[in-house]
Scaffold this motif. Structure first.
Motif, PDB file in Angstrom:
ATOM      1  N   PHE A  17       1.053  -1.225  -0.128  1.00  0.00           N
ATOM      2  CA  PHE A  17       0.032   0.003  -0.016  1.00  0.00           C
ATOM      3  C   PHE A  17       0.867   1.211  -0.015  1.00  0.00           C
ATOM      4  CE2 PHE A  17      -2.405   3.226   2.283  1.00  0.00           C
ATOM      5  CZ  PHE A  17      -3.478   3.424   1.467  1.00  0.00           C
ATOM      6  N   ARG A  18       0.893   1.981  -1.018  1.00  0.00           N
ATOM      7  CA  ARG A  18       1.659   3.108  -1.269  1.00  0.00           C
ATOM      8  C   ARG A  18       0.855   4.389  -1.082  1.00  0.00           C
ATOM      9  NH1 ARG A  18       4.579  -0.347  -0.362  1.00  0.00           N
ATOM     10  NH2 ARG A  18       6.366  -1.082  -1.505  1.00  0.00           N
ATOM     11  N   TRP A  19       0.854   5.236   0.098  1.00  0.00           N
ATOM     12  CA  TRP A  19      -0.046   6.401   0.357  1.00  0.00           C
ATOM     13  C   TRP A  19       0.751   7.480  -0.059  1.00  0.00           C
ATOM     14  CZ3 TRP A  19       1.653   9.673   3.825  1.00  0.00           C
ATOM     15  CH2 TRP A  19       2.453   9.333   4.827  1.00  0.00           C
ATOM     16  N   TRP A  20      -0.041   8.541  -0.153  1.00  0.00           N
ATOM     17  CA  TRP A  20       0.692   9.803  -0.527  1.00  0.00           C
ATOM     18  C   TRP A  20      -0.036  11.138   0.207  1.00  0.00           C
ATOM     19  CZ3 TRP A  20      -2.822  12.578  -3.214  1.00  0.00           C
ATOM     20  CH2 TRP A  20      -3.907  11.608  -4.121  1.00  0.00           C
ATOM     21  N   ILE A  21       0.320  12.363  -0.100  1.00  0.00           N
ATOM     22  CA  ILE A  21      -0.140  13.637   0.092  1.00  0.00           C
ATOM     23  C   ILE A  21       0.204  14.611  -1.102  1.00  0.00           C
ATOM     24  CG2 ILE A  21      -0.321  15.609   1.595  1.00  0.00           C
ATOM     25  CD1 ILE A  21       0.445  14.041   4.086  1.00  0.00           C
ATOM     26  N   GLY A  49       7.007  14.335  -3.297  1.00  0.00           N
ATOM     27  CA  GLY A  49       7.850  13.607  -3.251  1.00  0.00           C
ATOM     28  C   GLY A  49       8.173  12.829  -4.559  1.00  0.00           C
ATOM     29  N   TYR A  50       6.683  12.960  -5.364  1.00  0.00           N
ATOM     30  CA  TYR A  50       6.763  12.399  -6.574  1.00  0.00           C
ATOM     31  C   TYR A  50       6.936  13.632  -8.024  1.00  0.00           C
ATOM     32  CZ  TYR A  50       5.366   7.849  -4.570  1.00  0.00           C
ATOM     33  OH  TYR A  50       5.460   6.665  -3.895  1.00  0.00           O
ATOM     34  N   PHE A  96      -3.837   6.975  -2.220  1.00  0.00           N
ATOM     35  CA  PHE A  96      -2.968   5.984  -2.390  1.00  0.00           C
ATOM     36  C   PHE A  96      -2.753   5.609  -3.905  1.00  0.00           C
ATOM     37  CE2 PHE A  96      -7.009   4.094  -2.242  1.00  0.00           C
ATOM     38  CZ  PHE A  96      -6.803   3.066  -3.169  1.00  0.00           C
ATOM     39  N   PHE A  97      -1.772   4.841  -4.104  1.00  0.00           N
ATOM     40  CA  PHE A  97      -1.587   4.470  -5.731  1.00  0.00           C
ATOM     41  C   PHE A  97      -2.169   2.941  -5.878  1.00  0.00           C
ATOM     42  CE2 PHE A  97       1.993   7.292  -5.310  1.00  0.00           C
ATOM     43  CZ  PHE A  97       1.620   8.152  -6.285  1.00  0.00           C
ATOM     44  N   LEU A  98      -2.960   2.777  -6.956  1.00  0.00           N
ATOM     45  CA  LEU A  98      -3.774   1.562  -7.232  1.00  0.00           C
ATOM     46  C   LEU A  98      -2.581   0.573  -7.830  1.00  0.00           C
ATOM     47  CD1 LEU A  98      -7.109   2.254  -9.099  1.00  0.00           C
ATOM     48  CD2 LEU A  98      -6.769   1.123  -6.787  1.00  0.00           C
ATOM     49  N   ASP A  99      -1.704   1.169  -8.588  1.00  0.00           N
ATOM     50  CA  ASP A  99      -0.454   0.526  -9.162  1.00  0.00           C
ATOM     51  C   ASP A  99       0.535   0.554  -8.416  1.00  0.00           C
ATOM     52  OD1 ASP A  99      -0.124   3.096  -9.466  1.00  0.00           O
ATOM     53  OD2 ASP A  99       0.441   2.967 -11.407  1.00  0.00           O
ATOM     54  N   ILE A 108      -7.776   9.337  -4.625  1.00  0.00           N
ATOM     55  CA  ILE A 108      -8.063  10.323  -3.590  1.00  0.00           C
ATOM     56  C   ILE A 108      -9.105   9.826  -2.345  1.00  0.00           C
ATOM     57  CG2 ILE A 108      -8.834  12.573  -3.043  1.00  0.00           C
ATOM     58  CD1 ILE A 108      -8.077  13.788  -5.646  1.00  0.00           C
ATOM     59  N   MET A 109      -8.425   9.600  -1.221  1.00  0.00           N
ATOM     60  CA  MET A 109      -9.338   9.151  -0.142  1.00  0.00           C
ATOM     61  C   MET A 109      -9.868  10.048   0.557  1.00  0.00           C
ATOM     62  SD  MET A 109      -7.011   5.793   0.820  1.00  0.00           S
ATOM     63  CE  MET A 109      -7.999   5.349   2.284  1.00  0.00           C
ATOM     64  N   GLY A 110      -9.354  11.114   0.836  1.00  0.00           N
ATOM     65  CA  GLY A 110      -9.819  12.404   1.718  1.00  0.00           C
ATOM     66  C   GLY A 110      -9.102  13.629   1.545  1.00  0.00           C
TER      67      GLY A 110
END
Length: 780
Positions: A17-21, A49-50, A96-99, A108-110
């Motif tokens: 699971f790769r989450w991000w902001i 970061g990406y 998070f990234f689906l891939d 986008i989760m929230g």
């Protein structure tokens, strides 16, 4: 384990699971996606970061699309269950990234809420805060406060208040009214009472409310045009009724005058010829000669209303524009003065419109020297009372008692006093008379006349008799021909001559120009009884004043002095609210408010003390609670009546807030009968629960149930067949606790529900013990 750590399964959900902001970029990066032409629920996103901070390295348009996950409560669109996704440019989102490590399919989760500590710039940029407003969604601050924060405090994203725009502004500069029409008045139909002045007042009051709230309402010119059309439609009936009243009067005079004309000619010819046939023929001939002039008068009268009405638009607009800058608080006297100015203009137009036709029938009107179109209309209040009376044969005015005449949007029914048409006409006459004088110097005493030596005009409070044109005015040195005298009823007299030896003034009527020729006189003395409106100002001649009359509302004096006869400025003192009881078919009920929850100089209405139950009420009357500054809002009270038609209680539905406490000693009828303890309690907003009104008895209650309020007052209850039959506070005046807010009575019951109880408060008794803290047995 080695295989799981080194090799990817490429199976969704098994590769970590790769989450991000990240941040949603500006509007232009999304094209039509966020402006109504998009597919799915997706947004461009710049992920920390990406993606780089530099737009030249990676423009917003090249950022990846991120799908939005929807909560289970939002719906997916199936079965028409859907809630719009509320993500805006500049928002910081979590996802998070689906891939997973490929990082090409973000979801986008929230969102992270915006806080007041983050500056909101209008210039978008990567990873810096900027506004979420777009070309399609732009808050100008009129309907919602300009606030892009989401925090757990009262100042964040304030909701509009259910108060008028003026009240919202008075509460705080950043408060906004929920609806700009709140506080507007609606004059309801009434077939029994004349509401012409009230209708005019309603339209002008609503106009001024909008002008005083420019943040919500900006197109003043168009609104003035709209109000002008409304008032013009209201006045149509007045014009028609005035002309109709005049026509009836002229018809009567013409019938009488033609007979008198015949008799006069018959007598003259008979004395000359002694031949009744010749005398009769001459009388008939002179009557026949009047057919054409009378017909011309009839035709002219039928055309006058239309001509007047067509020109009223410009008149009303001129009056509105002249009044707007001078009136901040549209009180009833302002409505009377505005109506008086309109009446003066209408009377002037009727008089001038009929002057030629009236001149053609002077041989008939010679028998009525005191009649004039202008003077008749100015002395007939029936002419401005509209069509009232046409319905008297079909319904009783008494049955209309209690009908609501006015409704205030967002508040409810309002009490509107009936206008005094005779007073309106009298004031219009006085104002018109003053407006005709070249330059008026107001006179307060006889001594002032002597010291000034010469005055161009004299104002006299006493009425001038219709049977004299010679008036004795002592000690008027320096009066010359051409001056004026104005009676207390507004009759304007022009001075023809003045005899300094006898102090006799010969006058004529300035309106009609007809001088009466009688020899008897009456005595006048100039004293301080001159009307206040003439003592407080000097008036210079102007075409406006000559046309409409001199009224306070069309000059700045009306809002600059609280001692003016019609003060329309901001109240200089905010008094305690008043309670008005109206409607219901009865009269006489009176009450005072009980203010509690006092903070500083404002409070809420937590009770109403009935001081007079009145009589004759057929149904519960309305209760209106207002203060003179229109500062408080939200208080709602209801009345109940007994079998004998008296108001027996008034309970509070909503206590409202922000009511000025004023000076509670203004209620002298109540305060004078209280001792010091009671007065102090009343001033502090402390009361007792006198009784409890059962509005709904509920069901399934038991006799063992108990009742208590937030002040720990206990109540005894009686239950009959599961419903509360009786409830009252325990030990009134004994150990009842003082309350300073509206009590909320809670019944502790395992089975009962639905009871609605209304506590009725009162001033503490003369001998009040208060709450018992401890009982000491001094015997044992």
């Amino acid at each position: 384990m080695i295989q799981e750590s080194l090799l990817k399964t490429n199976f969704l959900g098994r590769d970590g699971f790769r989450w991000w902001i990240g941040q949603i970029p500006q509007e232009s990066a999304h094209g039509g996606q966020i402006n109504g032409a998009g597919w799915g629920n997706r947004f461009k996103v710049r992920i920390m970061g990406y993606h780089p901070y530099d737009l030249t390295e990676l423009p917003d348009e090249d950022l990846p699309w991120a799908q939005c996950l929807l909560p289970t409560t939002a719906g997916t669109g199936a079965a028409n269950h859907v809630t719009t996704v509320k993500v805006s440019p500049g928002d910081v989102v979590f996802g998070f990234f689906l891939d997973t490590d490929n990082a090409q399919t973000p979801v986008i989760m929230g969102c992270f809420g915006r806080t007041s500590q983050v500056l909101t710039s209008n210039t978008p940029g990567p990873f810096q805060p900027f506004t979420g407003q777009t070309s399609k969604i732009n808050n100008d601050g009129t309907a919602l406060k300009k606030d892009e924060t989401s925090e757990q405090n009262a100042e964040s994203a304030k909701s509009p208040r259910n108060v008028s725009p003026t009240q919202a502004k008075n509460i705080n500069d950043d408060e906004i009214s929920y609806y700009s029409a709140i506080g507007d008045k609606i004059q309801l139909a009434n077939t029994v009472k004349n509401t012409l002045v009230n209708k005019i007042s309603t339209e002008i009051n609503n106009l001024l409310n909008k002008i005083k709230a420019p943040a919500i309402f900006t197109n003043i010119k168009n609104e003035i045009n709209r109000v002008t059309e409304k008032i013009q439609a209201i006045i149509n009936g007045l014009v028609g009724n005035m002309v109709n009243t005049l026509f009836k009067k002229l018809s009567s005079l013409l019938n009488q005058g033609l007979k008198l004309l015949y008799q006069k000619v018959y007598k003259l010819i008979f004395l000359a010829t002694k031949n009744p046939a010749i005398a009769h023929a001459a009388g008939v001939a002179v009557q026949t000669a009047m057919v054409i002039p009378v017909k011309a008068l009839q035709e002219t009268i039928s055309c006058v209303p239309g001509a007047i009405i067509s020109g009223l638009g410009s008149v009303i607009k001129e009056l509105l524009n002249s009044m707007i800058d001078n009136v901040e608080n549209f009180v009833s006297c302002a409505a009377d003065q505005f109506s008086g100015a309109l009446i003066n203009d209408i009377i002037g137009k009727i008089t001038s419109g009929l002057s030629s036709a009236i001149g053609g029938i002077q041989s008939i009107l010679q028998f009525f020297p005191s009649f004039g179109v202008d003077s008749f209309l100015r002395t007939s209040s029936d002419a401005i009372m509209g069509l009232v009376g046409l319905f008297d044969c079909n319904q009783s005015k008494g049955k209309a008692n209690g009908i609501v005449d006015q409704w205030i949007i967002g508040q409810g029914p309002s009490n509107v006093p009936a206008p005094d048409f005779a007073k309106i006409l009298q004031n219009a006459n006085i104002a018109k008379g003053i407006g005709q004088i070249a330059n008026i110097e107001t006179i307060g005493s006889e001594d002032q006349i002597i010291s000034n030596n010469f005055l161009s005009s004299v104002i006299v409070q006493n009425a001038i008799s219709d049977i004299t044109n010679i008036i004795t005015l002592p000690n008027l040195a320096g009066i010359t021909t051409g001056g004026f005298i104005i009676s207390g009823t507004g009759e304007l007299m022009q001075i023809n001559s003045f005899n300094s030896n006898t102090n006799e003034v010969s006058v004529k009527r300035a309106y009609s120009g007809i001088a009466t020729n009688y020899v008897s006189g009456s005595s006048f003395t100039i004293t301080n009884t001159v009307p206040q409106e003439f003592l407080t100002k000097s008036v210079e001649s102007s075409p406006f004043n000559q046309k409409y009359g001199v009224f306070d509302i069309f000059s700045s004096v009306t809002r600059n002095s609280s001692t003016n006869s019609c003060y329309t400025g901001k109240p200089t003192y905010c008094g305690a609210p008043t309670v008005t009881i109206f409607g219901g078919g009865g009269e006489g009920a009176a009450a005072i408010p009980l203010l509690g929850a006092i903070i500083g100089f404002t409070g809420s209405i937590i009770g109403v003390k009935l001081t007079n139950g009145g009589s004759g009420y057929r149904f519960p009357p309305f209760v209106e609670i207002v203060d003179n500054c229109n500062q408080g809002y939200g208080a709602i009270a209801r009345a109940t009546i007994n079998d004998t038609g008296e108001v027996n209680s008034i309970y509070i539905v909503s206590e409202g807030e922000n009511y000025p406490i004023g000076n509670v000693y203004e209620n002298t009828s109540v305060i004078n009968n209280l001792n010091d303890t009671q007065k102090n309690s009343f001033v502090a907003g402390n009361y007792i629960v006198k009784s409890v009104l059962i509005q709904n008895p509920g069901q399934n209650y038991n006799q063992t149930d108990t009742a208590i309020d937030q002040f720990n007052n206990q109540y005894s209850i009686e239950v009959f067949e599961g419903s509360i039959n009786k409830i009252e506070p325990i030990n009134i005046g004994g150990n009842t606790t003082i309350v300073n807010d509206l009590p909320i009575i809670v019944i502790k019951s395992d089975t009962g529900f639905g009871a609605l109880l209304r506590p009725l408060l009162d001033i503490v008794p003369a001998k009040f013990q208060g709450e018992v803290k401890q009982v000491i047995d001094c015997v044992t």
